[in-house]
Scaffold this motif. Structure first.
Motif, PDB file in Angstrom:
ATOM      1  N   ASP A 101      -1.040   1.762  33.188  1.00  0.00           N
ATOM      2  CA  ASP A 101      -0.759   1.984  31.774  1.00  0.00           C
ATOM      3  C   ASP A 101       0.569   2.716  31.654  1.00  0.00           C
ATOM      4  OD1 ASP A 101      -0.858   2.301  29.077  1.00  0.00           O
ATOM      5  OD2 ASP A 101      -2.393   3.860  29.079  1.00  0.00           O
TER       6      ASP A 101
ATOM      7  N   ASP B  15       1.157  -5.160  34.299  1.00  0.00           N
ATOM      8  CA  ASP B  15      -0.143  -5.788  34.016  1.00  0.00           C
ATOM      9  C   ASP B  15      -0.854  -6.156  35.308  1.00  0.00           C
ATOM     10  OD1 ASP B  15       0.444  -5.565  31.327  1.00  0.00           O
ATOM     11  OD2 ASP B  15       1.082  -7.648  31.090  1.00  0.00           O
TER      12      ASP B  15
ATOM     13  N   ASP C 185       4.172   2.795  28.970  1.00  0.00           N
ATOM     14  CA  ASP C 185       4.844   2.313  27.757  1.00  0.00           C
ATOM     15  C   ASP C 185       6.326   2.093  28.045  1.00  0.00           C
ATOM     16  OD1 ASP C 185       5.784   1.720  25.269  1.00  0.00           O
ATOM     17  OD2 ASP C 185       5.165   3.596  24.325  1.00  0.00           O
TER      18      ASP C 185
END
Length: 306
Positions: A164, A159, A166
């Protein structure tokens, strides 16, 4: 043309100063920042002036490097030796561009880098591979996190660098050594620590469990915390493990409190602020079984003393 270099392996085997003892997350944090810029802006974002890299890297080092080690110019100069960074050609550099006595690395003076705003970034060979193999970026991100940081910090770091990725997805990763060449993880570690600490957080009263779990009570949000991180040579045995609730495990890994190696009492970081300190402030002392050298490592490398 396909590169002969496996960049995910290179990312996992960075030549990190002080490996095995002191933490030095400067290189992995700069690489994560550059990969984030590539993800957001493509090749154009992967090259930038030093002042931009410094602006992005400085707050990350303040948060995730040991106290007092927020030196942004070190990874900028030294990453090219790992084959994962490019610096523009700088012919006929004057002696005042370098720190005196910096040895073979010839570290730049940070004032000189700022004044001349030298450009640097990911090398073209790596950029070509990132464009050819979209999965490579995720592999490199996962490798950098896996080798240099505990899992409790992974999402927070992602963050902060604005990348990005996962964490629930599975990616094929190369065989890696830890930053310290550390020991293998043990499947019994959490079980052994939980048995000794009585299914209760060591620094707060939390002892929650799921009463409807198959086979009876199942502890919930109780975790075995490594005092010396596994990524940096910490063993998976009870001399290096203490049971904590999920909240205090994360705070412990972020250096918000420490067990004093001499007194073994909890010492809370002066940076920690709580609206209701009586409810959430950690307290108590370390179990006698914890090795002093592990407590000292955590004090020196993780605790936010200022």
């Amino acid at each position: 043309m396909q590169s002969m270099v496996d960049f995910s392996v290179v990312a996992g085997e960075l030549n990190v100063f002080g490996k095995g003892t002191k933490r030095a997350p400067h290189k992995p944090l700069l690489l994560l920042t550059a990969l984030a810029r590539f993800q957001q802006e493509g090749r154009a974002g992967a090259h930038a002036h030093f002042t931009l890299w410094e602006q992005a890297l400085k707050p990350l080092l303040v948060e995730y490097a040991p106290s007092g080690q927020a030196n942004t110019h070190y990874p900028f100069r030294r990453l090219p030796g790992d084959g994962l960074w490019w610096i523009e050609d700088l012919p006929s550099l004057p002696d005042d561009a370098f720190v005196k006595g910096s040895g073979d690395t010839r570290d730049f003076r940070i004032s000189w880098l700022r004044r001349h705003d030298v450009r640097g970034g990911l090398p073209d060979e790596l950029l070509n591979e990132l464009e050819r193999r979209p999965l490579l970026l995720d592999q490199m991100v996962r490798v950098l996190l896996h080798v240099h940081f505990p899992p409790s910090m992974w999402q927070e770091i992602l963050d902060e660098v604005r990348i990005d990725h996962d964490l629930s997805a599975l990616f094929p990763l190369p065989r890696l050594r830890m930053a310290s060449g550390g020991p293998r993880r043990s499947a019994r570690f959490a079980q052994d620590v939980r048995a000794l600490d009585g299914n209760r957080c060591t620094v707060c009263p939390y002892d929650g469990w799921d009463d409807d779990a198959v086979g009876g009570k199942r502890p919930v949000a109780q975790e075995a915390a490594h005092v010396r991180w596994h990524t940096h040579g910490g063993t998976c045995d009870v001399s290096n493990g203490v049971l904590m609730c999920s909240l205090h495990h994360r705070l412990f890994d972020r250096g918000m409190f420490v067990f004093d190696p001499t007194t073994r009492e909890v010492r809370v970081s002066p940076r920690m602020r709580l609206t209701e300190p009586n409810r959430f402030n950690p307290s108590g002392s370390a179990p006698a079984r914890l090795a002093r050298e592990n407590l000292e490592w955590h004090m020196e490398n993780v605790y936010r003393a200022s």
